[in-house]
Write a protein that holds these residues in place. Structure first.
Motif, PDB file in Angstrom:
ATOM      1  N   VAL A  50       0.833  -1.206   0.000  1.00  0.00           N
ATOM      2  CA  VAL A  50       0.000   0.000   0.000  1.00  0.00           C
ATOM      3  C   VAL A  50       0.866   1.255   0.000  1.00  0.00           C
ATOM      4  N   GLY A  51       0.520   2.213  -0.843  1.00  0.00           N
ATOM      5  CA  GLY A  51       1.181   3.515  -0.860  1.00  0.00           C
ATOM      6  C   GLY A  51       0.170   4.619  -0.601  1.00  0.00           C
ATOM      7  N   ILE A  52       0.676   5.801  -0.271  1.00  0.00           N
ATOM      8  CA  ILE A  52      -0.198   6.927   0.056  1.00  0.00           C
ATOM      9  C   ILE A  52       0.198   8.162  -0.752  1.00  0.00           C
ATOM     10  N   ILE A  53      -0.813   8.797  -1.336  1.00  0.00           N
ATOM     11  CA  ILE A  53      -0.640  10.099  -1.974  1.00  0.00           C
ATOM     12  C   ILE A  53      -1.484  11.086  -1.181  1.00  0.00           C
ATOM     13  N   ALA A  54      -0.833  11.992  -0.484  1.00  0.00           N
ATOM     14  CA  ALA A  54      -1.532  12.925   0.392  1.00  0.00           C
ATOM     15  C   ALA A  54      -1.568  14.317  -0.221  1.00  0.00           C
ATOM     16  N   GLN A  55      -2.728  14.926  -0.147  1.00  0.00           N
ATOM     17  CA  GLN A  55      -2.948  16.284  -0.651  1.00  0.00           C
ATOM     18  C   GLN A  55      -2.366  16.490  -2.053  1.00  0.00           C
ATOM     19  N   PRO A  56      -2.763  15.651  -3.014  1.00  0.00           N
ATOM     20  CA  PRO A  56      -2.235  15.826  -4.376  1.00  0.00           C
ATOM     21  C   PRO A  56      -2.718  17.130  -5.002  1.00  0.00           C
ATOM     22  N   ASP A  57      -1.886  17.702  -5.846  1.00  0.00           N
ATOM     23  CA  ASP A  57      -2.298  18.861  -6.640  1.00  0.00           C
ATOM     24  C   ASP A  57      -3.289  18.351  -7.684  1.00  0.00           C
ATOM     25  N   TRP A  58      -4.543  18.764  -7.560  1.00  0.00           N
ATOM     26  CA  TRP A  58      -5.597  18.243  -8.440  1.00  0.00           C
ATOM     27  C   TRP A  58      -5.639  18.931  -9.797  1.00  0.00           C
ATOM     28  N   ILE A 115     -14.888  13.980  -4.697  1.00  0.00           N
ATOM     29  CA  ILE A 115     -15.287  14.010  -6.109  1.00  0.00           C
ATOM     30  C   ILE A 115     -14.119  14.448  -6.990  1.00  0.00           C
ATOM     31  N   VAL A 116     -13.405  15.484  -6.572  1.00  0.00           N
ATOM     32  CA  VAL A 116     -12.292  16.016  -7.369  1.00  0.00           C
ATOM     33  C   VAL A 116     -11.189  14.974  -7.533  1.00  0.00           C
ATOM     34  N   TYR A 117     -10.821  14.300  -6.446  1.00  0.00           N
ATOM     35  CA  TYR A 117      -9.761  13.293  -6.533  1.00  0.00           C
ATOM     36  C   TYR A 117     -10.191  12.117  -7.402  1.00  0.00           C
ATOM     37  N   THR A 118     -11.455  11.709  -7.288  1.00  0.00           N
ATOM     38  CA  THR A 118     -11.933  10.593  -8.104  1.00  0.00           C
ATOM     39  C   THR A 118     -11.889  10.949  -9.591  1.00  0.00           C
ATOM     40  N   ASN A 119     -12.330  12.139  -9.928  1.00  0.00           N
ATOM     41  CA  ASN A 119     -12.282  12.569 -11.332  1.00  0.00           C
ATOM     42  C   ASN A 119     -10.850  12.629 -11.849  1.00  0.00           C
ATOM     43  N   LEU A 120      -9.930  13.060 -10.990  1.00  0.00           N
ATOM     44  CA  LEU A 120      -8.519  13.113 -11.375  1.00  0.00           C
ATOM     45  C   LEU A 120      -7.992  11.715 -11.680  1.00  0.00           C
ATOM     46  N   ILE A 121      -8.313  10.763 -10.821  1.00  0.00           N
ATOM     47  CA  ILE A 121      -7.859   9.390 -11.023  1.00  0.00           C
ATOM     48  C   ILE A 121      -8.464   8.802 -12.294  1.00  0.00           C
ATOM     49  N   LYS A 122      -9.768   9.014 -12.465  1.00  0.00           N
ATOM     50  CA  LYS A 122     -10.440   8.460 -13.645  1.00  0.00           C
ATOM     51  C   LYS A 122      -9.878   9.040 -14.946  1.00  0.00           C
ATOM     52  N   ARG A 123      -9.348  10.249 -14.867  1.00  0.00           N
ATOM     53  CA  ARG A 123      -8.774  10.876 -16.059  1.00  0.00           C
ATOM     54  C   ARG A 123      -7.496  10.175 -16.492  1.00  0.00           C
ATOM     55  N   PHE A 124      -6.644   9.795 -15.520  1.00  0.00           N
ATOM     56  CA  PHE A 124      -5.336   9.220 -15.866  1.00  0.00           C
ATOM     57  C   PHE A 124      -5.275   7.701 -15.722  1.00  0.00           C
ATOM     58  N   PHE A 125      -6.221   7.118 -14.947  1.00  0.00           N
ATOM     59  CA  PHE A 125      -6.261   5.658 -14.786  1.00  0.00           C
ATOM     60  C   PHE A 125      -7.710   5.181 -14.954  1.00  0.00           C
ATOM     61  N   PRO A 126      -8.282   5.358 -16.131  1.00  0.00           N
ATOM     62  CA  PRO A 126      -9.721   5.081 -16.319  1.00  0.00           C
ATOM     63  C   PRO A 126     -10.111   3.631 -16.068  1.00  0.00           C
ATOM     64  N   GLU A 127      -9.166   2.719 -16.171  1.00  0.00           N
ATOM     65  CA  GLU A 127      -9.501   1.305 -16.032  1.00  0.00           C
ATOM     66  C   GLU A 127      -9.369   0.810 -14.587  1.00  0.00           C
ATOM     67  N   VAL A 128      -8.852   1.628 -13.678  1.00  0.00           N
ATOM     68  CA  VAL A 128      -8.610   1.189 -12.296  1.00  0.00           C
ATOM     69  C   VAL A 128      -9.828   1.508 -11.424  1.00  0.00           C
ATOM     70  N   PRO A 129     -10.342   0.536 -10.660  1.00  0.00           N
ATOM     71  CA  PRO A 129     -11.480   0.811  -9.772  1.00  0.00           C
ATOM     72  C   PRO A 129     -11.123   1.858  -8.714  1.00  0.00           C
ATOM     73  N   VAL A 130     -12.121   2.674  -8.363  1.00  0.00           N
ATOM     74  CA  VAL A 130     -11.962   3.673  -7.301  1.00  0.00           C
ATOM     75  C   VAL A 130     -12.977   3.359  -6.203  1.00  0.00           C
ATOM     76  N   VAL A 131     -12.474   3.253  -4.985  1.00  0.00           N
ATOM     77  CA  VAL A 131     -13.309   2.961  -3.816  1.00  0.00           C
ATOM     78  C   VAL A 131     -13.263   4.161  -2.883  1.00  0.00           C
ATOM     79  N   LEU A 132     -14.431   4.716  -2.579  1.00  0.00           N
ATOM     80  CA  LEU A 132     -14.506   5.877  -1.692  1.00  0.00           C
ATOM     81  C   LEU A 132     -14.617   5.441  -0.241  1.00  0.00           C
ATOM     82  N   GLY A 133     -14.111   6.300   0.666  1.00  0.00           N
ATOM     83  CA  GLY A 133     -14.232   6.020   2.090  1.00  0.00           C
ATOM     84  C   GLY A 133     -14.003   7.285   2.893  1.00  0.00           C
TER      85      GLY A 133
END
Length: 567
Positions: A50-58, A115-133
């Motif tokens: 497991v890795g962590i990305i904290a406060q990414p520039d969106w 929402i912002v982080y999920t959209n960012l991930i979907k933009r660059f990794f569209p095939e990877v599942p995103v789980v919110l918590g």
């Protein structure tokens, strides 16, 4: 150990790729009080990388892509606090500071961060599942009133276009998701996991249906009804599916995960946390949020207080679990070995410290009754265990290197006063209070307290008198300080002046801890604010919505305008 935040740190651990990447709106603090650290270490303890990305520039891909593509999924949280609460005051003004950011500067987490982080991930990794918590996702899992936009918003799962949402304390659900994806690679198979929310195109064949998004948007009374149903039926021991129509789809909530057992809690909190800010973020500046919790101990989870303005009932449910004495003592020994430990354990508790050891034969087998455990009075079936908590505190104090042990978490004074001899616990509590015991009567007027689901203010005065008298008997000058809320549904100028007069007459000091009620998603009080009704009684409730008036109410209670006539 710290979980990796860069490729270089991955290489040092011998990890070529990660199974899970957790993205958070907080700086990475490797402490069990921070949800990302807790989930991350829990997954690692079960064999996942497991890795962590904290406060990414969106606004750029630089941060979100720095650890590469995870093998299983991205986990996204706004952090320990709802991003809108973190970014705005109770007067809807943008905050300039953020205790969860290096250097304390504001603006490092976006509005509606999940929402912002999920959209960012979907933009660059569209095939990877995103789980919110996390708290923001958990409390926005169904259609909800959003005070900042003054409208009902759809489930954050729908708005973000994420694949799954984990609500509540998510360790077990997240682990099951990781195990299923590792075996099958199929996110659809994760929709059977307890403690998750998902969406379906067809109406479920069984379960409780909430009023739809359209219904509660058009009729606030339906919002109150939805909140009531959600509150009573979200319970691990009732095992009920809940769903809500949103446009042409259905948002479906599986029953909650069962609370962690004592053995599971013990193992979780003794995982190898560094209890420090990760060096990658520490070099950017001081993270204030760690300072109050660094040498604290989580002894208990959950709360059956069911205060209307508190999110715990919707997030963690009312079920309380607590750690063994041996586990807690072992964590204290770990803390005493820290270089900067000065001999003081700043807190032993949780949401409500003196629920440690308490039990209820009905709630723990059949689920929460359709009544409140502590309101309008303490239920006779709920059994406190203050002796066990006192014994725990005494044992901590005997550990070499420990000079002081304090209880800084909330105390339910009504729960203490329900004992045959309340002074037994209060006398001990005096020893574990650093000068001022902070309690939360929240208001003084009976009508407002009733809507808050808080005990009569006379019990606060009784507890205060007992505490200060017992402190004086042992030669200590210790006092009880009250927290109060203004602008809560049910409060007008008459009730506000009643609170002001109570403070002047009974407390004799200028209060510092006055909050203006903020309608946050998922709480009973927010349902009152939006609907003008008490969801549980159907009673009409006065609601003050003017920011200007709400600010004046705070000024009134703070005595800032001398000589002003009462309204």
């Amino acid at each position: 150990m710290f979980l990796p935040t860069t490729r270089e740190e991955m290489k040092k651990l011998g990890w070529r790729e990660l199974d899970v990447i957790l993205v958070t709106g907080d700086a990475y603090v490797d402490h069990p009080s921070f949800g990302v650290a807790l989930i991350g270490h829990y997954l690692v303890s079960h064999g996942f990388k497991v890795g962590i990305i904290a406060q990414p520039d969106w606004r750029t891909e630089k941060d979100i892509t720095r650890l590469g593509r995870p093998r299983l999924f991205f986990g996204v949280t706004a952090g320990n606090v709802d991003s809108m609460v973190a970014n705005y005051t109770a007067s809807k003004k943008k905050r300039k500071t953020d205790d969860y950011t290096p250097g304390g500067s504001g603006g490092k987490r976006p509005d509606r961060a999940t929402i912002v982080y999920t959209n960012l991930i979907k933009r660059f990794f569209p095939e990877v599942p995103v789980v919110l918590g996390g708290l923001e996702a958990s409390l926005r899992r169904f259609a909800h009133y959003d005070w900042w936009s003054e409208k009902v918003r759809k489930s954050i799962l729908v708005d973000s276009k994420a694949d799954l949402l984990v609500y509540g304390m998510g360790e077990k659900a997240v682990l099951e998701i990781a195990q299923i994806l590792s075996r099958t690679g199929d996110i659809e198979k994760c929709k059977s996991v307890r403690g998750v929310v998902w969406w379906a195109s067809q109406k479920p064949e069984e379960g409780i249906e909430l009023p739809s998004y359209d219904e509660i948007s058009e009729n606030p009374e339906k919002y109150a009804e939805a909140l009531k149903l959600q509150t009573w039926y979200t319970d691990p021991y009732k095992n009920i599916l809940i769903y809500q129509k949103q446009d042409t789809r259905y948002v479906v909530q599986n029953p909650p995960q069962l609370p962690l057992s004592q053995e599971e809690l013990d193992r979780l909190y003794l995982l190898p946390f560094e209890r420090e800010v990760h060096p990658f973020y520490a070099k950017m500046g001081r993270v204030k949020a760690i300072e109050t919790v660094k040498f604290s101990i989580t002894a208990v989870r959950g709360c059956f207080g069911s205060c209307s303005f508190c999110a715990l009932t919707q997030h963690q449910t009312t079920h309380v679990s607590y750690r063994s004495k041996d586990s807690i003592l072992e964590e204290v020994r770990i803390l005493t070995k820290k270089k900067d430990f000065k001999g003081t354990i700043t807190d032993v508790g949780g949401p409500t410290a003196n629920l440690y050891g308490s039990s209820c034969s009905i709630r723990e087998t059949k689920g929460q009754c359709q009544k409140f455990c502590l309101y309008p009075s303490v239920c006779k079936i709920v059994r406190p265990n203050h002796d066990e908590f006192i014994s725990l505190l005494e044992s901590i104090r005997k550990i070499p290197g420990v000079r002081n042990v304090f209880v800084s978490s909330g105390i339910r004074h009504d729960f203490v006063l329900a004992e045959k001899d309340p002074d037994v616990f209060i006398r001990e509590l005096v020893k574990y209070t650093p000068g001022q015991l902070k309690l939360a009567p929240e208001h003084a007027h009976p009508k407002v307290l009733s809507l808050m689901r808080k005990p009569p203010v006379e019990l606060f005065l009784e507890f205060k008198k007992r505490f200060e008298t017992l402190a004086k008997k042992i030669g200590k000058r210790k006092y009880v300080i009250g927290y109060f809320i203004v602008g809560h549904p049910g409060e007008g100028w008459r009730e506000n002046n009643y609170l002001r007069d109570f403070i002047l007459k009974h407390l004799g000091y200028f209060p510092q801890q006055i909050q203006i009620f903020t309608p946050t998603p998922g709480t009973v009080s927010t349902a009152m604010y939006y609907s003008g009704l008490d969801p549980f009684t159907g009673e009409k409730v006065h609601v003050e919505r003017s920011l200007k008036v709400r600010n004046k109410m705070k000024e009134n209670v703070l005595f800032k305008k001398k000589g002003r006539e009462k309204r």
